[in-house]
Design a protein around this motif. Structure first.
Motif, PDB file in Angstrom:
ATOM      1  N   GLN A  69      -8.064  -9.025  -4.980  1.00 13.30           N
ATOM      2  CA  GLN A  69      -7.039  -9.912  -4.741  1.00 13.30           C
ATOM      3  C   GLN A  69      -6.185  -9.889  -5.646  1.00 13.30           C
ATOM      4  O   GLN A  69      -4.739 -10.397  -5.475  1.00 13.30           O
ATOM      5  N   GLU A  71      -3.636  -7.282  -6.897  1.00 15.06           N
ATOM      6  CA  GLU A  71      -3.134  -6.465  -6.750  1.00 15.06           C
ATOM      7  C   GLU A  71      -2.237  -7.078  -5.448  1.00 15.06           C
ATOM      8  O   GLU A  71      -0.968  -7.104  -5.790  1.00 15.06           O
ATOM      9  N   GLU A  72      -2.859  -7.163  -4.565  1.00 14.84           N
ATOM     10  CA  GLU A  72      -2.070  -8.188  -3.764  1.00 14.84           C
ATOM     11  C   GLU A  72      -1.770  -9.220  -3.680  1.00 14.84           C
ATOM     12  O   GLU A  72       0.203  -9.766  -3.657  1.00 14.84           O
ATOM     13  N   LYS A  75       2.158  -8.616  -6.086  1.00 17.50           N
ATOM     14  CA  LYS A  75       2.751  -7.866  -4.881  1.00 17.50           C
ATOM     15  C   LYS A  75       3.260  -9.267  -4.300  1.00 17.50           C
ATOM     16  O   LYS A  75       5.026  -9.637  -4.296  1.00 17.50           O
TER      17      LYS A  75
END
Length: 88
Positions: A69, A71-72, A75
């Motif tokens: 979770q 990386e998302e 971002k």
């Protein structure tokens, strides 16, 4: 100023990412505005000094238990910081 923290919500669920709150206090004492509060939804911890009302003072990541979770979350958080006026 925006704050992020790394922690282990399973192994340290009673103080998950507490240091983010300590940093926030230090920065605010120096006159900084802290932005980038992040929802605690989707986390599985019992307590954190860095959380109030279901919101962390910054982005909390857990590479031990939720690495898929991160990386998302990063971002989305960066997009949020831009919308809050951080020049990135």
């Amino acid at each position: 100023v925006a704050i992020f923290g790394l922690g282990d919500q399973a192994g340290y669920g009673d103080n998950f990412c507490d240091a983010m709150d300590e940093l926030k206090s230090c920065f605010e004492k120096q006159g900084a505005e802290v932005i980038g509060a992040w929802s605690a939804d989707g986390y599985d911890h019992t307590e954190s000094k860095s959380e109030a009302g279901g919101t962390f003072v910054g982005l909390a990541c857990d590479e031990d238990n939720q690495p898929d979770q991160s990386e998302e979350r990063v971002k989305a958080w960066v997009a949020q910081l831009k919308s809050e006026g951080m020049p990135l």
